[in-house]
Design a protein around this motif. Structure first.
Motif, PDB file in Angstrom:
ATOM      1  N   VAL A   1     -13.230 -12.529  -0.196  1.00 36.46           N
ATOM      2  CA  VAL A   1     -12.415 -13.199  -1.211  1.00 36.46           C
ATOM      3  C   VAL A   1     -10.951 -13.084  -0.816  1.00 36.46           C
ATOM      4  N   GLN A   2     -10.162 -14.061  -1.218  1.00 35.57           N
ATOM      5  CA  GLN A   2      -8.733 -14.001  -0.946  1.00 35.57           C
ATOM      6  C   GLN A   2      -8.036 -13.082  -1.939  1.00 35.57           C
ATOM      7  N   ALA A   3      -6.913 -12.547  -1.517  1.00 39.54           N
ATOM      8  CA  ALA A   3      -6.114 -11.713  -2.414  1.00 39.54           C
ATOM      9  C   ALA A   3      -5.808 -12.474  -3.694  1.00 39.54           C
ATOM     10  N   GLY A   4      -5.923 -11.783  -4.813  1.00 46.66           N
ATOM     11  CA  GLY A   4      -5.732 -12.400  -6.106  1.00 46.66           C
ATOM     12  C   GLY A   4      -7.006 -12.923  -6.734  1.00 46.66           C
TER      13      GLY A   4
ATOM     14  N   SER B   1      -7.817  -9.721  -9.681  1.00 42.58           N
ATOM     15  CA  SER B   1      -6.547  -9.502  -8.972  1.00 42.58           C
ATOM     16  C   SER B   1      -6.749  -8.624  -7.748  1.00 42.58           C
ATOM     17  N   LEU B   2      -7.737  -8.967  -6.964  1.00 40.88           N
ATOM     18  CA  LEU B   2      -8.086  -8.141  -5.813  1.00 40.88           C
ATOM     19  C   LEU B   2      -6.969  -8.127  -4.776  1.00 40.88           C
ATOM     20  N   LYS B   3      -6.839  -6.970  -4.120  1.00 41.72           N
ATOM     21  CA  LYS B   3      -5.808  -6.754  -3.108  1.00 41.72           C
ATOM     22  C   LYS B   3      -6.484  -6.416  -1.778  1.00 41.72           C
ATOM     23  N   PRO B   4      -5.816  -6.657  -0.678  1.00 45.88           N
ATOM     24  CA  PRO B   4      -6.412  -6.295   0.618  1.00 45.88           C
ATOM     25  C   PRO B   4      -6.822  -4.826   0.685  1.00 45.88           C
ATOM     26  N   GLU B   5      -6.101  -3.962   0.009  1.00 42.74           N
ATOM     27  CA  GLU B   5      -6.440  -2.539   0.025  1.00 42.74           C
ATOM     28  C   GLU B   5      -7.693  -2.212  -0.774  1.00 42.74           C
ATOM     29  N   ASP B   6      -8.246  -3.188  -1.473  1.00 40.73           N
ATOM     30  CA  ASP B   6      -9.529  -3.006  -2.166  1.00 40.73           C
ATOM     31  C   ASP B   6     -10.702  -3.213  -1.206  1.00 40.73           C
TER      32      ASP B   6
ATOM     33  N   GLN C   1     -15.736   3.136  -0.128  1.00 43.00           N
ATOM     34  CA  GLN C   1     -15.287   3.780   1.098  1.00 43.00           C
ATOM     35  C   GLN C   1     -14.681   2.721   2.010  1.00 43.00           C
ATOM     36  N   ALA C   2     -13.393   2.839   2.238  1.00 43.52           N
ATOM     37  CA  ALA C   2     -12.684   1.937   3.138  1.00 43.52           C
ATOM     38  C   ALA C   2     -12.825   2.445   4.570  1.00 43.52           C
ATOM     39  N   PRO C   3     -12.649   1.578   5.541  1.00 46.03           N
ATOM     40  CA  PRO C   3     -12.759   1.996   6.946  1.00 46.03           C
ATOM     41  C   PRO C   3     -11.825   3.158   7.265  1.00 46.03           C
ATOM     42  N   GLY C   4     -12.371   4.207   7.833  1.00 41.28           N
ATOM     43  CA  GLY C   4     -11.569   5.350   8.228  1.00 41.28           C
ATOM     44  C   GLY C   4     -11.154   6.275   7.102  1.00 41.28           C
ATOM     45  N   LYS C   5     -11.670   6.023   5.905  1.00 39.70           N
ATOM     46  CA  LYS C   5     -11.290   6.843   4.755  1.00 39.70           C
ATOM     47  C   LYS C   5     -12.517   7.474   4.115  1.00 39.70           C
ATOM     48  N   GLU C   6     -12.267   8.468   3.275  1.00 39.53           N
ATOM     49  CA  GLU C   6     -13.358   9.110   2.560  1.00 39.53           C
ATOM     50  C   GLU C   6     -13.787   8.264   1.367  1.00 39.53           C
ATOM     51  N   ARG C   7     -15.016   8.483   0.942  1.00 39.75           N
ATOM     52  CA  ARG C   7     -15.508   7.804  -0.238  1.00 39.75           C
ATOM     53  C   ARG C   7     -14.697   8.266  -1.452  1.00 39.75           C
TER      54      ARG C   7
ATOM     55  N   THR D   1     -14.588  -7.637   1.085  1.00 38.57           N
ATOM     56  CA  THR D   1     -13.481  -7.864   1.997  1.00 38.57           C
ATOM     57  C   THR D   1     -12.465  -8.772   1.322  1.00 38.57           C
ATOM     58  N   VAL D   2     -11.236  -8.299   1.213  1.00 40.54           N
ATOM     59  CA  VAL D   2     -10.176  -9.076   0.576  1.00 40.54           C
ATOM     60  C   VAL D   2      -9.165  -9.458   1.649  1.00 40.54           C
ATOM     61  N   SER D   3      -9.022 -10.743   1.855  1.00 44.91           N
ATOM     62  CA  SER D   3      -8.091 -11.231   2.879  1.00 44.91           C
ATOM     63  C   SER D   3      -6.720 -11.495   2.268  1.00 44.91           C
TER      64      SER D   3
END
Length: 120
Positions: free
Chosen positions: A12-15, A85-90, A39-45, A117-119
């Protein structure tokens, strides 16, 4: 055997918005908390949101409060996570969880996850 199956993830696109669903099978979870972690790539759950057995208690992390809404339908053994209101960091794999409380040490069952995945 207990299964938690998530659905609703995608690109989905940002927003934009997505609604995740988690359906439980194998037993009823109407007396337990249901929640979402991610859990984001490289991060903890990390914890995202949780809802008590009868829906009268809700718990969110600070950054998601106001953008995400958790709900459940005990007749369907299903929990939902409406994300606006999704953000890329989501961007993350979102996991459904069932347990005795809204924290990871209380989780008894985990789903396999659905990718969001938020673009930008």
């Amino acid at each position: 055997q207990v299964h938690l199956v998530e659905s609703g993830g995608g690109l989905v696109q940002a927003g934009g918005s997505l609604r995740l669903s988690c359906t439980a099978s194998g037993r009823t979870f109407s007396t337990q908390w249901m929640g979402w972690f991610r859990q984001a790539p490289g991060k903890e759950r990390e914890f995202v949101a949780a809802i008590s057995s009868n829906g009268d208690e809700l718990s969110y992390t600070y950054s998601e409060k106001g953008r995400f809404t958790i709900s459940r339908d005990n007749n369907k053994d299903t929990a939902y996570l409406q994300m606006n209101s999704l953000k890329p960091e989501d961007t993350a794999v979102y996991y459904c969880a069932v347990g005795r409380g809204p924290y990871s040490s209380a989780i008894d069952y985990w789903g396999k996850g659905t990718l969001v995945t938020v673009s930008s």
